[in-house]
Design a protein around this motif. Structure first.
Motif, mmCIF file in Angstrom:
data_model
loop_
_atom_site.group_PDB
_atom_site.id
_atom_site.type_symbol
_atom_site.label_atom_id
_atom_site.label_comp_id
_atom_site.label_asym_id
_atom_site.label_seq_id
_atom_site.Cartn_x
_atom_site.Cartn_y
_atom_site.Cartn_z
ATOM 1 N N LEU A 20 -22.063 -12.619 6.872
ATOM 2 C CA LEU A 20 -22.718 -11.614 7.712
ATOM 3 C C LEU A 20 -21.863 -10.359 7.826
ATOM 4 O O LEU A 20 -22.370 -9.236 7.794
ATOM 5 C CB LEU A 20 -23.019 -12.193 9.091
ATOM 6 N N TYR A 21 -20.555 -10.540 7.949
ATOM 7 C CA TYR A 21 -19.647 -9.388 8.023
ATOM 8 C C TYR A 21 -19.729 -8.561 6.741
ATOM 9 O O TYR A 21 -19.807 -7.337 6.794
ATOM 10 C CB TYR A 21 -18.202 -9.846 8.259
ATOM 11 N N SER A 22 -19.711 -9.220 5.583
ATOM 12 C CA SER A 22 -19.724 -8.468 4.321
ATOM 13 C C SER A 22 -21.019 -7.669 4.163
ATOM 14 O O SER A 22 -21.000 -6.533 3.694
ATOM 15 C CB SER A 22 -19.486 -9.380 3.127
ATOM 16 N N LYS A 23 -22.151 -8.240 4.572
ATOM 17 C CA LYS A 23 -23.426 -7.520 4.510
ATOM 18 C C LYS A 23 -23.422 -6.337 5.478
ATOM 19 O O LYS A 23 -23.805 -5.225 5.126
ATOM 20 C CB LYS A 23 -24.601 -8.452 4.828
ATOM 21 N N ALA A 24 -22.985 -6.577 6.710
ATOM 22 C CA ALA A 24 -22.944 -5.507 7.714
ATOM 23 C C ALA A 24 -21.948 -4.422 7.318
ATOM 24 O O ALA A 24 -22.195 -3.232 7.516
ATOM 25 C CB ALA A 24 -22.579 -6.088 9.072
ATOM 26 N N GLN A 29 -20.653 1.063 5.858
ATOM 27 C CA GLN A 29 -19.906 1.996 5.013
ATOM 28 C C GLN A 29 -20.822 3.041 4.387
ATOM 29 O O GLN A 29 -20.450 4.209 4.287
ATOM 30 C CB GLN A 29 -19.127 1.250 3.930
ATOM 31 N N VAL A 30 -21.997 2.645 3.976
ATOM 32 C CA VAL A 30 -22.946 3.595 3.380
ATOM 33 C C VAL A 30 -23.387 4.619 4.421
ATOM 34 O O VAL A 30 -23.427 5.814 4.159
ATOM 35 C CB VAL A 30 -24.168 2.858 2.793
ATOM 36 N N LYS A 31 -23.685 4.151 5.626
ATOM 37 C CA LYS A 31 -24.210 5.033 6.667
ATOM 38 C C LYS A 31 -23.135 5.883 7.318
ATOM 39 O O LYS A 31 -23.415 6.988 7.759
ATOM 40 C CB LYS A 31 -24.949 4.226 7.726
ATOM 41 N N SER A 32 -21.910 5.385 7.392
ATOM 42 C CA SER A 32 -20.874 6.098 8.141
ATOM 43 C C SER A 32 -19.741 6.647 7.283
ATOM 44 O O SER A 32 -18.950 7.438 7.763
ATOM 45 C CB SER A 32 -20.263 5.167 9.191
ATOM 46 N N GLU A 33 -19.623 6.196 6.059
ATOM 47 C CA GLU A 33 -18.535 6.560 5.155
ATOM 48 C C GLU A 33 -17.167 6.119 5.681
ATOM 49 O O GLU A 33 -16.150 6.638 5.270
ATOM 50 C CB GLU A 33 -18.554 8.057 4.845
ATOM 51 N N LEU A 34 -17.160 5.152 6.596
ATOM 52 C CA LEU A 34 -15.907 4.574 7.064
ATOM 53 C C LEU A 34 -15.364 3.615 6.020
ATOM 54 O O LEU A 34 -16.121 3.035 5.260
ATOM 55 C CB LEU A 34 -16.124 3.794 8.363
ATOM 56 N N LYS A 35 -14.070 3.437 6.001
ATOM 57 C CA LYS A 35 -13.437 2.437 5.142
ATOM 58 C C LYS A 35 -13.106 1.240 6.027
ATOM 59 O O LYS A 35 -12.228 1.305 6.865
ATOM 60 C CB LYS A 35 -12.171 2.988 4.500
#
Length: 61
Positions: A20-24, A29-35
């Motif tokens: 679940l973590y990997s999917k979220a 990352q796509v929506k926020s561009e956070l690493k």
């Protein structure tokens, strides 16, 4: 408000937490561009705690 989970739901979440973590993580990352960390560094208890935030995300004003 205290979140109450059934034993079955808690066990399911524990078993599936990394998946679940990997999917979220991918969506965030796509929506926020956070690493974000590739491997889930958080426990289920931390995630479910309404008052908890990862130290890296706490912004001091």
């Amino acid at each position: 408000m205290e979140l109450k989970l059934t034993t079955n739901l808690r066990n399911y979440l524990i078993d599936r937490l990394d998946y679940l973590y990997s999917k979220a993580r991918k969506i965030a990352q796509v929506k926020s561009e956070l690493k974000l960390p590739e491997i889930n560094p958080y426990t289920l208890e931390q995630i479910l705690d309404e008052d908890w935030l990862p130290q890296q995300l706490i912004i001091n004003n």
